[in-house]
Design an enzyme around this catalytic site. Structure first.
Site, mmCIF file in Angstrom:
data_model
loop_
_atom_site.group_PDB
_atom_site.id
_atom_site.type_symbol
_atom_site.label_atom_id
_atom_site.label_comp_id
_atom_site.label_asym_id
_atom_site.label_seq_id
_atom_site.Cartn_x
_atom_site.Cartn_y
_atom_site.Cartn_z
ATOM 1 N N ARG A 1 0.829 -1.207 0.000
ATOM 2 C CA ARG A 1 0.000 0.000 0.000
ATOM 3 C C ARG A 1 0.867 1.263 0.000
ATOM 4 N NH1 ARG A 1 -3.554 -0.309 4.741
ATOM 5 N NH2 ARG A 1 -4.287 -2.319 3.975
ATOM 6 N N TYR B 1 -15.126 -11.954 0.416
ATOM 7 C CA TYR B 1 -15.882 -10.745 0.050
ATOM 8 C C TYR B 1 -17.113 -11.092 -0.787
ATOM 9 C CZ TYR B 1 -12.095 -7.676 1.667
ATOM 10 O OH TYR B 1 -11.171 -7.000 2.433
ATOM 11 N N ASP C 1 -7.197 -2.539 -6.979
ATOM 12 C CA ASP C 1 -7.848 -3.113 -5.805
ATOM 13 C C ASP C 1 -8.066 -4.597 -6.054
ATOM 14 O OD1 ASP C 1 -10.539 -3.758 -4.123
ATOM 15 O OD2 ASP C 1 -9.420 -2.132 -3.197
ATOM 16 N N ARG D 1 -3.221 6.824 1.179
ATOM 17 C CA ARG D 1 -3.746 8.036 1.810
ATOM 18 C C ARG D 1 -2.778 8.731 2.759
ATOM 19 N NH1 ARG D 1 -9.426 5.908 4.010
ATOM 20 N NH2 ARG D 1 -8.216 3.974 4.139
ATOM 21 N N ARG E 1 -6.850 11.574 -5.631
ATOM 22 C CA ARG E 1 -8.104 10.855 -5.368
ATOM 23 C C ARG E 1 -9.287 11.819 -5.359
ATOM 24 N NH1 ARG E 1 -9.372 6.337 -0.697
ATOM 25 N NH2 ARG E 1 -11.623 6.551 -0.695
#
Length: 356
Positions: free
Chosen positions: A27, A154, A77, A31, A40
């Site tokens: 990652r 998921y 992702d 952010r 973003r």
């Protein structure tokens, strides 16, 4: 394609001698970087950011502009694959990823099909090609996918879960349906990763983020066998050199020797296992990637440096180590601390090799 100027990461994955320990971070485009947050915001949503090859390229390169990293990883992702299967991925504010049509009924499961990566997922391949071109041979590009088990979690739960009740209930009560999901998903992951390799990815990584929630027997049945199936189907050579593969099961330290035996070139470790002990267990069968606790990056810079040196000292001067965090970097991480980490890894690992 431009000639690769820094192949330290690829050589370490193949357990070849290197002058220092290469480092990249799970990652690493995220952010915690203000420039990422600006991009973003411009994209309008996380999903739009992923689906714009130009913006995915932009954020992939951002951490490399700041830090002396030894690899880039595709910005995407893991849930792009089930989204391409028609489950309807969306991101709810404050809730994370969700699916509009999670797998609940037997007919839905039986109808599950492998998507064409050059149709529903072409935007990912376009991003890979654009990133590879922009890197211009500076460092290798890593492609990735979620593991069949993690994606299935998921797909059945409909999003993140605290207890994995729905997917585990399905696995234990209808293993035939669970294996159908996992088989189709494994084939989808193989096709997806191979398409990334063909588009320019020079190494690939499979994230088995939720493998560690299983019992040992269930892990072997529902995760490990499909990780092995994925690796067996991968393109092994491209552009005249091997394309290394990495597998990472969070919480999988107890099964390290089993994981090391399924054919991947490298095994990622979380922070719960000493990397020196891990190397004793697997010897030179695989390279090891890891494994600093990401929360150490909140400590003062001198502590960050000390802990990085501790990991390097534990592994020793041997070939086959790629330094990384034991999981993805937190969005709250001070960017300056990451620079301390990367520089310390390079400097200290050179000293270790000189003293060997």
């Amino acid at each position: 394609m431009s000639r690769l100027q820094n192949d330290t990461f690829l050589r370490a994955l193949l357990r070849q001698p290197t002058d220092y320990t290469p480092v990249w971070l799970m990652r690493q485009a995220g952010r915690y970087l203000p420039e990422y947050c600006e991009t973003r915001k411009r994209a309008g949503s996380f999903l739009q950011l992923c689906k714009s090859p130009a913006m995915a390229c932009e954020v992939t390169l951002q951490p490399l502009a700041r830090y002396d990293l030894d690899a880039a990883i595709l910005f995407s992702d893991i849930l792009t694959v089930p989204d391409a299967m028609g489950l309807g991925l969306y991101f709810a504010e404050g809730e994370g990823p969700r699916f509009e049509r999670p797998l609940r009924d037997e007919w839905e499961i039986r109808n599950l099909a492998v998507p064409d990566p050059h149709a529903e997922l072409q935007y990912v391949m376009d991003a890979v090609a654009e990133i590879r071109s922009a890197l211009d041979g500076s460092v290798p590009l890593i492609g990735f996918s979620g593991s069949p088990w993690t994606l299935a979690c998921y797909m059945v739960e409909g999003g993140s879960s605290d207890d994995y009740r729905k997917v585990k209930t399905l696995a234990y009560s209808r293993p035939d349906l669970m294996h159908h999901i996992l088989g189709v998903t494994a084939d989808a992951v193989v096709a997806y990763l191979n398409a990334q390799i063909e588009a320019g990815a020079q190494a690939v990584m499979v994230f088995d983020s939720w493998g560690g929630v299983l019992s040992e027997a269930a892990y072997r049945e529902f995760s490990l066998r499909y990780l092995e199936r994925v690796n067996a189907g991968l393109i092994r050579e491209r552009e005249g050199r091997r394309v290394p593969s990495i597998v990472f099961t969070k919480g999988g330290g107890l099964w390290l020797e089993r994981i090391a035996a399924i054919g991947y070139d490298a095994v990622g470790l979380d922070w719960t296992m000493d990397i020196g002990r891990a190397r004793q267990l697997v010897g030179d069968r695989v390279a090891l990637q890891g494994n600093l606790d990401p929360n150490i990056l909140f400590a003062p810079p001198d502590v960050v440096a000390d802990e990085a040196r501790r990991v390097l000292d534990s592994y020793g001067p041997h070939a086959g180590h790629v330094f990384n965090l034991g999981h993805g970097i937190s969005q709250f991480t001070p960017p300056d601390h990451v620079e301390v980490l990367v520089d310390t890894v390079h400097q200290h690992s050179r000293l270790i090799r000189q003293g060997a």
